[in-house]
Design a protein around this motif. Sequence first.
Motif, short mmCIF file in Angstrom:
data_model
loop_
_atom_site.label_atom_id
_atom_site.label_comp_id
_atom_site.label_asym_id
_atom_site.label_seq_id
_atom_site.Cartn_x
_atom_site.Cartn_y
_atom_site.Cartn_z
N LEU A 1 0.85 -1.20 0.00
CA LEU A 1 0.00 0.00 0.00
C LEU A 1 0.88 1.24 0.00
N PRO A 2 0.42 2.34 -0.59
CA PRO A 2 1.21 3.58 -0.52
C PRO A 2 1.34 4.04 0.94
N ALA A 3 2.53 4.45 1.34
CA ALA A 3 2.74 4.96 2.69
C ALA A 3 3.23 6.41 2.62
N TYR A 4 2.65 7.26 3.45
CA TYR A 4 3.03 8.68 3.50
C TYR A 4 3.55 8.98 4.90
N ILE A 5 4.70 9.65 4.96
CA ILE A 5 5.32 9.92 6.26
C ILE A 5 5.46 11.43 6.46
N GLY A 6 5.07 11.89 7.63
CA GLY A 6 5.20 13.31 7.93
C GLY A 6 5.75 13.51 9.32
N ASN A 7 6.45 14.63 9.54
CA ASN A 7 6.92 14.88 10.90
C ASN A 7 5.74 15.29 11.77
N ASP A 8 5.90 15.10 13.07
CA ASP A 8 4.76 15.23 13.97
C ASP A 8 4.09 16.60 13.92
N ALA A 9 4.87 17.68 13.71
CA ALA A 9 4.25 19.01 13.70
C ALA A 9 3.45 19.24 12.41
N ASN A 10 3.98 18.78 11.28
CA ASN A 10 3.23 18.92 10.02
C ASN A 10 1.93 18.13 10.07
N VAL A 11 2.02 16.94 10.61
CA VAL A 11 0.86 16.07 10.71
C VAL A 11 -0.18 16.69 11.66
N ALA A 12 0.29 17.30 12.75
CA ALA A 12 -0.63 17.96 13.69
C ALA A 12 -1.33 19.15 13.02
N ALA A 13 -0.61 19.86 12.14
CA ALA A 13 -1.23 20.97 11.41
C ALA A 13 -2.39 20.45 10.56
N LEU A 14 -2.17 19.34 9.86
CA LEU A 14 -3.23 18.75 9.05
C LEU A 14 -4.40 18.30 9.92
N ALA A 15 -4.08 17.75 11.11
CA ALA A 15 -5.13 17.28 12.02
C ALA A 15 -5.98 18.45 12.50
N GLU A 16 -5.32 19.53 12.95
CA GLU A 16 -6.08 20.68 13.45
C GLU A 16 -6.89 21.33 12.32
N ALA A 17 -6.36 21.27 11.10
CA ALA A 17 -7.09 21.85 9.97
C ALA A 17 -8.26 20.98 9.53
N SER A 18 -8.17 19.68 9.79
CA SER A 18 -9.26 18.83 9.33
C SER A 18 -10.31 18.58 10.41
N GLN A 19 -9.87 18.47 11.69
CA GLN A 19 -10.87 18.18 12.74
C GLN A 19 -10.71 19.03 13.99
N GLY A 20 -9.75 19.95 14.00
CA GLY A 20 -9.46 20.68 15.24
C GLY A 20 -9.79 22.15 15.18
N ALA A 21 -8.92 22.96 15.80
CA ALA A 21 -9.18 24.39 15.97
C ALA A 21 -9.23 25.15 14.64
N ALA A 22 -8.58 24.60 13.61
CA ALA A 22 -8.49 25.32 12.33
C ALA A 22 -9.40 24.70 11.27
N GLN A 23 -10.40 23.97 11.71
CA GLN A 23 -11.29 23.29 10.76
C GLN A 23 -11.90 24.30 9.79
N GLY A 24 -11.83 23.98 8.50
CA GLY A 24 -12.41 24.87 7.49
C GLY A 24 -11.48 25.99 7.05
N CYS A 25 -10.30 26.10 7.68
CA CYS A 25 -9.36 27.18 7.31
C CYS A 25 -8.41 26.69 6.21
N ARG A 26 -8.02 27.61 5.33
CA ARG A 26 -7.11 27.27 4.23
C ARG A 26 -5.71 27.83 4.43
N HIS A 27 -5.55 28.73 5.42
CA HIS A 27 -4.25 29.37 5.66
C HIS A 27 -3.97 29.25 7.15
N VAL A 28 -3.16 28.25 7.50
CA VAL A 28 -3.02 27.84 8.90
C VAL A 28 -1.55 27.75 9.29
N CYS A 29 -1.23 28.21 10.50
CA CYS A 29 0.09 27.91 11.07
C CYS A 29 -0.12 27.23 12.41
N TYR A 30 0.39 26.01 12.53
CA TYR A 30 0.34 25.26 13.79
C TYR A 30 1.73 25.31 14.41
#
Lengths: 325, 325
Positions: free
Chosen positions: A104-133
């Motif tokens: 299967l394809p595997a994608y690897i990200g460092n913990d801070a980049n991954v947390a940015a995606l998490a906050e943008a998809s389900q957290g404090a930045a949900q719905g935002c397109r310009h985010v800094c975590y």
Amino acid sequence: MNKEIIAVDLGGTQLRAARYDAGLNLLTREHTLTGADDGLEAVLARMKAIIRLVMPAEHDRVESIGISAPGPLNSKTGVIVSPPNLPGWHDVPLGAIIEAEFGLPAYIGNDANVAALAEASQGAAQGCRHVCYITVSTGIGSGIICDGMLVTGQAGLGSELGHIPIIVEAGRVSSIELEAAGPAIARQAKQALRTGANTGMLDLVAGELEQLDARAVGKAAANGDSLAIDLLAYAGRIIGLGIVTVLHLFNPQIIVIGGGVSKTGELLFAPIRQTVREHVLDSAFTAGLRIEAAALGDDVALVGAAALAATHGGDMDIRNLDRRF
Amino acid sequence: MNKEIIAVDLGGTQLRAARYDAGLNLLTREHTLTGADDGLEAVLARMKAIIRLVMPAEHDRVESIGISAPGPLNSKTGVIVSPPNLPGWHDVPLGAIIEAEFGLPAYIGNDANVAALAEASQGAAQGCRHVCYITVSTGIGSGIICDGMLVTGQAGLGSELGHIPIIVEAGRVSSIELEAAGPAIARQAKQALRTGANTGMLDLVAGELEQLDARAVGKAAANGDSLAIDLLAYAGRIIGLGIVTVLHLFNPQIIVIGGGVSKTGELLFAPIRQTVREHVLDSAFTAGLRIEAAALGDDVALVGAAALAATHGGDMDIRNLDRRF
């Protein structure tokens, strides 16, 4: 077609895995110890085993595997460079290893980049397109999402806000991390105590100066200790200058701050906000800007790893995540 | 279908327009004076007239109009805020005005962002997907291209590298522009002269201290004047720290430096490169990195305005430019 995603959170202590549906809803989750001291091969074996625990009976329901791992790592090649908390790991092609094992394809990200995606998809930045975590912990890491795309750069090394250079006194160059992360706060507290500062902070660590850490400083500040309050305010000012830099370069709509030190709340956030107000070029950069605490808890790395896989390693617009819901 | 693009370069002094084919090859070009002192309406009339001069007989061969304008401006709304060198311009909806006049989509970008697109499409950064362009002149501006997309942010205000805050001495916060742009170099030279520095710089401006500008400092440095060399080296170190910040945040593959002060060449570039080497977190960030002088001359704003229109205001990947060729 309801393609599922497997997420892995490889930490120095904990190893977690989960499976999510196409809408990033949790289906199943497992956790165990990383066993980092047993070395590379042992950790890889444990990682493969925990992935099997969350794998569905019909393998072809799974689209891809997303992995949150400690940096430095190259997100383009999936190679883990040499994380301080994973002894024996040097240039490990983790992406290729997992891809070969599971097909299967595997994608690897460092913990801070991954947390940015998490906050943008389900957290404090949900719905935002310009985010800094930003995470403020034993180090200072960051993840930036620019118009829906994770910023990683030519070799996948971005973004390292903690390593923005700053001049702290005539000519001496330090960095945001070296001045404002947990160890810096502890170092400054010890230094003040050694030079006879009047504070009750030492009582919190039973008089053991070497035991004094950022958590104790945070506790003392919450109790009104003025030295501790000043130390957090200094950290806040330095982080605030880093945020001003990010505002001027990226013009984001939200800054999300997580990590252990951020749990000190307004003791850190108030000086951050004041510094931003004082040093931003123009109020246009702060119009509508939110500076908020991270919303996701322990699962941030798993959600983020799933979001990483769903965006094909951050190469796809996070808007596509919304479309999946 | 061979859709053409009209490009306009609105400067404080010069007003230029040109027409390009789909491959961004120049078809025709006109220039005149802006006449900024005659006020807003006069400049708008002149702009409409020069656009008509480059408009083909068959209007429908033209796809869109790209405009390079002095900042601050909102690239999302096409509104010019209040450029210091365009008296009487306050919140002018230039995009809407031009769209209404010609019935064509108009895209507006600040001069540094547009120059970044120009250098990435036809200049020093051709073929690169991760680019930082910096102009060092009376101000310090920048344009950043991140994985093929121009970084503008939520309100189109990015990216302003010149306004990165820096602490220059204990506690005092300045900015890269305030320390290293042309006026800063001139200010530091005058200050040194007033306090009795030993230099022949004053001879270059016939003994008139107030006439001393960055150009004179550059000339003196080229002649071996040690104070002038030191002043350019200081500017280079400050700009170098800004570049380290950009490397750590964006991990770009090329830094392109233009603007009048960059014409001092190695006197500025050598201290920039040395500072980058000294303060970068890890050599991975500089592996393969190029730091180069801008390649395009006076036409940079026209080419950039055309590239801006071709990428729909930077919202499309610059890869699409290559596909047009």
